[in-house]
Design a protein around this motif. Structure first.
Motif, PDB file in Angstrom:
ATOM      1  N   TYR A 224     -10.110  -6.702   1.845  1.00 19.02           N
ATOM      2  CA  TYR A 224      -9.579  -5.517   1.115  1.00 19.02           C
ATOM      3  C   TYR A 224     -10.900  -5.204   0.004  1.00 19.02           C
ATOM      4  O   TYR A 224     -10.911  -3.843  -0.493  1.00 19.02           O
ATOM      5  CB  TYR A 224      -8.366  -5.695   0.062  1.00 19.02           C
ATOM      6  CG  TYR A 224      -7.267  -5.388   1.048  1.00 19.02           C
ATOM      7  CD1 TYR A 224      -7.070  -4.407   1.844  1.00 19.02           C
ATOM      8  CD2 TYR A 224      -6.276  -6.751   1.328  1.00 19.02           C
ATOM      9  CE1 TYR A 224      -5.926  -3.922   2.794  1.00 19.02           C
ATOM     10  CE2 TYR A 224      -5.269  -6.304   2.057  1.00 19.02           C
ATOM     11  CZ  TYR A 224      -5.016  -5.178   2.769  1.00 19.02           C
ATOM     12  OH  TYR A 224      -3.808  -5.059   3.593  1.00 19.02           O
ATOM     13  N   GLN A 225     -11.948  -5.916  -0.147  1.00 20.17           N
ATOM     14  CA  GLN A 225     -12.748  -5.789  -0.981  1.00 20.17           C
ATOM     15  C   GLN A 225     -14.140  -5.329  -0.298  1.00 20.17           C
ATOM     16  O   GLN A 225     -15.066  -4.631  -0.858  1.00 20.17           O
ATOM     17  CB  GLN A 225     -13.472  -7.028  -1.755  1.00 20.17           C
ATOM     18  CG  GLN A 225     -12.655  -6.958  -3.290  1.00 20.17           C
ATOM     19  CD  GLN A 225     -13.385  -8.385  -3.816  1.00 20.17           C
ATOM     20  OE1 GLN A 225     -12.724  -8.279  -4.754  1.00 20.17           O
ATOM     21  NE2 GLN A 225     -14.005  -9.074  -3.457  1.00 20.17           N
TER      22      GLN A 225
ATOM     23  N   ASP B 254      -4.333  -2.454  -6.618  1.00 16.69           N
ATOM     24  CA  ASP B 254      -5.461  -3.053  -6.286  1.00 16.69           C
ATOM     25  C   ASP B 254      -5.220  -4.364  -5.112  1.00 16.69           C
ATOM     26  O   ASP B 254      -4.865  -5.510  -5.407  1.00 16.69           O
ATOM     27  CB  ASP B 254      -6.359  -3.680  -7.267  1.00 16.69           C
ATOM     28  CG  ASP B 254      -7.611  -4.091  -6.926  1.00 16.69           C
ATOM     29  OD1 ASP B 254      -7.888  -4.508  -5.657  1.00 16.69           O
ATOM     30  OD2 ASP B 254      -8.387  -4.370  -7.650  1.00 16.69           O
TER      31      ASP B 254
ATOM     32  N   GLN C 268       0.819  -1.022   0.035  1.00 15.55           N
ATOM     33  CA  GLN C 268      -0.008  -0.028  -0.099  1.00 15.55           C
ATOM     34  C   GLN C 268       0.904   1.342   0.135  1.00 15.55           C
ATOM     35  O   GLN C 268       0.521   2.281  -0.790  1.00 15.55           O
ATOM     36  CB  GLN C 268      -0.756   0.005   1.245  1.00 15.55           C
ATOM     37  CG  GLN C 268      -1.795   1.093   1.178  1.00 15.55           C
ATOM     38  CD  GLN C 268      -2.880   1.305   0.004  1.00 15.55           C
ATOM     39  OE1 GLN C 268      -3.333   0.207  -0.332  1.00 15.55           O
ATOM     40  NE2 GLN C 268      -3.013   1.968  -0.781  1.00 15.55           N
TER      41      GLN C 268
ATOM     42  N   LYS D 155     -12.843  -0.376   2.995  1.00 15.55           N
ATOM     43  CA  LYS D 155     -11.423  -1.080   3.111  1.00 15.55           C
ATOM     44  C   LYS D 155     -10.608  -0.686   4.443  1.00 15.55           C
ATOM     45  O   LYS D 155     -10.401   0.545   5.045  1.00 15.55           O
ATOM     46  CB  LYS D 155     -10.735  -0.405   1.873  1.00 15.55           C
ATOM     47  CG  LYS D 155      -9.392  -1.263   1.364  1.00 15.55           C
ATOM     48  CD  LYS D 155      -8.843  -0.516   0.204  1.00 15.55           C
ATOM     49  CE  LYS D 155      -7.245  -0.278   0.549  1.00 15.55           C
ATOM     50  NZ  LYS D 155      -6.688   0.486  -0.634  1.00 15.55           N
TER      51      LYS D 155
ATOM     52  N   ALA E 264      -6.801  -6.323  -3.382  1.00 17.51           N
ATOM     53  CA  ALA E 264      -7.620  -7.548  -3.172  1.00 17.51           C
ATOM     54  C   ALA E 264      -7.462  -8.406  -4.380  1.00 17.51           C
ATOM     55  O   ALA E 264      -7.115  -9.358  -4.370  1.00 17.51           O
ATOM     56  CB  ALA E 264      -9.161  -6.965  -3.292  1.00 17.51           C
TER      57      ALA E 264
END
Ligand code: NDP
Length: 487
Positions: A383-384, A357, A346, A388, A359
């Motif tokens: 994460y979806q 992304d 991240q 989040k 996820a």
């Protein structure tokens, strides 16, 4: 007939990827440099051997190879990372047509891939740097493939890369676009770092079952198989049980004859270096890398054991809950490791504007690759979620599981250390968890000391963040202070 794709580098990964592509209906041109003076080169050996009778065009000259590929050309390199990739690209550039695509599937450093995207696009071509995980078996039967680089090239290579990728249980291929620049290789690097952590954790669990519980290889294998039925279900857990049951030619267990010095090829180290560059904690993987380094100095350890710990006796335990505690500790530590790894992804995404992304990355790791496991589904779900999580451990499922594991996890680390058995990864994870959940850490002391000796300044709890103060601690200091920047 022209090839749908070309592949350079017929070592174990290249060879198997070619066979995989061919089995999916693609015609593949292949090239490998030939050592002068050798009668049958690598290319001939392959096309007359495993590649015989297949839609594979063997080329011993690079220009002939390029000529045999449909435009816009897709040329995948599976060669040793580093200079070899640059040398090959220099050879390819004069032979390519505008829009051709070079794909580097080796374990390249992501900064090299950043540079190669720019250099290739400058010349009117396109570049994809992709992680490929799954070893020999994955290359042949379906790998986890993490491509990044020149985005417009994705549509051209997608039909091939997704066809040769592993397929997750829900039917999605373990290959999707990662992002720009060297992001594909960055993601692969973190994947490998997590692999270091997972293996260190498994080795610690093995060590504790062996020494604290005095279990033999068969009994430990049975425990691992049992765990593999539950939330620890993963490829590494599965093969750990197989490793423990494996016999040498003389009938003895092979595991007991393998020297305890672990090798490393660099991706774990790179993960840690890059986490440090980004200012992110990646302690579990760091402890796994350092433990491999310490393991490799066997002579020093043997001498240290003799000199410093010759009276050590490990107290075994009959405590039945110990096996469960190890499972709890292993699971919670694994969660910490993935949380740390995803946090680095991240941060890199934010810093380099990659728009990763997370996820989708978790989904790509569910099959084909070495760290494939059941709980990557849960990470992808986390994460979806509509909200989040700021930190993976904030996801409700993981927050509940770590809270529930804490008692066994703490107890186990205490028991292990009491018995003088090293558990660097299990304890590093626990310390991280405790620091993470401590609102007031002793870093105020560090700031005070830094300011005392070097006028590095500090922020105050009774003043707004971002205002820096310097104290004249001894009454003899001046008013000049150091800059309050962070590196
Ligand atoms: P190696 O890493 O051993 O690479 C050997 C290949 O690179 C050979 O084809 C070799 O050609 C070629 N090569 C080396 N130097 C040069 C050069 N200067 N110019 C041209 N070609 C060169 O083979 P692997 O198949 O194991 O790996 C290929 C890539 O995939 C590596 O980057 C590796 O890190 C990565 N990878 C490997 C995995 C694995 O499980 N093995 C898993 C995932 C990725 P020659 O035969 O002439 O020496």
């Amino acid at each position: 007939k022209k090839a749908d794709i070309g592949l350079i580098g017929l070592a174990v990964m290249g060879e198997n990827l070619v066979l995989n592509m061919e089995s999916k209906g693609f015609t593949v041109a292949v090239y490998n440099r030939t050592v002068p003076g050798i009668e049958e080169g690598v290319v001939e050996r392959f096309v007359n051997g495993r590649g015989k009778g297949k839609n594979i065009i063997g080329c011993t000259e690079i220009n002939d190879f390029v000529e045999h590929i449909k435009t816009p050309r897709k040329i995948m390199m599976m060669v040793r990372a580093g200079n070899a990739v640059d040398q090959l690209m220099e050879q390819l550039f004069p032979l390519l047509s505008p829009g051709d695509i070079i794909i580097d599937g080796g374990n390249s450093n992501y900064e090299d891939s950043n540079r190669r995207v720019i250099e290739t696009e400058k010349r009117g071509f396109r570049f994809i740097g992709t992680g490929v995980s799954g070893g020999e078996f994955g290359a042949l039967n379906g790998a986890s493939i993490m491509p990044g680089g020149s985005q417009p090239a994705w549509n051209d290579v997608k039909p091939i890369l997704q066809r040769i990728a592993a397929v997750a249980e829900d039917g999605t291929p373990c290959c999707d676009w990662v992002g720009p620049g060297g992001s594909g290789h960055f993601v692969k690097m973190i994947h490998n770092g997590i692999e270091y952590g997972d293996m260190q954790l498994i080795s610690e669990a093995y060590f504790l079952l062996k020494h604290l519980k005095k279990m033999d290889n068969e009994a430990i294998a049975t425990v691992f198989e049992h765990w593999n039925e539950g939330r620890l279900h993963s490829y590494l857990m599965e093969i750990s049980a197989q490793v423990l049951r494996h016999r040498d030619k003389d009938g003895d267990y092979l595991i007991d004859k393998i020297l305890d010095t672990a090798g490393q090829k660099g991706t774990g180290k790179w993960s840690v270096i890059n986490a440090m560059e980004l200012g992110m904690p990646l302690g579990l993987i760091a402890s796994a890398v350092f433990e491999r380094s310490l393991s490799s100095d066997k002579n020093l350890r043997v001498e240290a054991a003799k000199r410093l710990a010759k009276d050590r006796k490990i107290d075994t335990t009959t405590d039945l809950s110990l096996v469960d505690d190890i499972e709890q500790a292993l699971y919670a530590s694994k969660l910490v490791s993935y949380a740390q790894g995803f946090a680095v992804l991240q941060k890199a995404s934010d810093n380099f504007s990659w728009n990763l992304d997370l996820a989708s990355i978790a989904r790509m790791w569910r099959a084909g690759c070495i760290i494939r496991s059941a709980f990557l589904n849960d990470i992808s779900d986390a994460y979806q979620a509509s909200e989040k999580p700021k930190h993976l451990l904030f996801a409700p499922k993981f927050a509940a599981e770590t809270a529930q594991a804490l008692k066994g996890w703490k107890g186990l680390v205490i028991t292990a250390l009491q018995a003088e058995l090293p558990v660097p990864a299990l304890s590093s994870a626990l310390n991280y968890y405790l620091s993470l959940t401590t609102a007031n850490l002793p870093a105020n002391m560090i700031q005070a000391l830094r300011d005392f000796f070097g006028a590095h300044t500090f922020e105050r709890i009774d003043m707004p963040r971002g205002e820096f103060f310097h104290e004249d601690w001894t009454g003899k200091g001046g008013n000049t202070h150091s800059g309050s920047y962070n590196v």
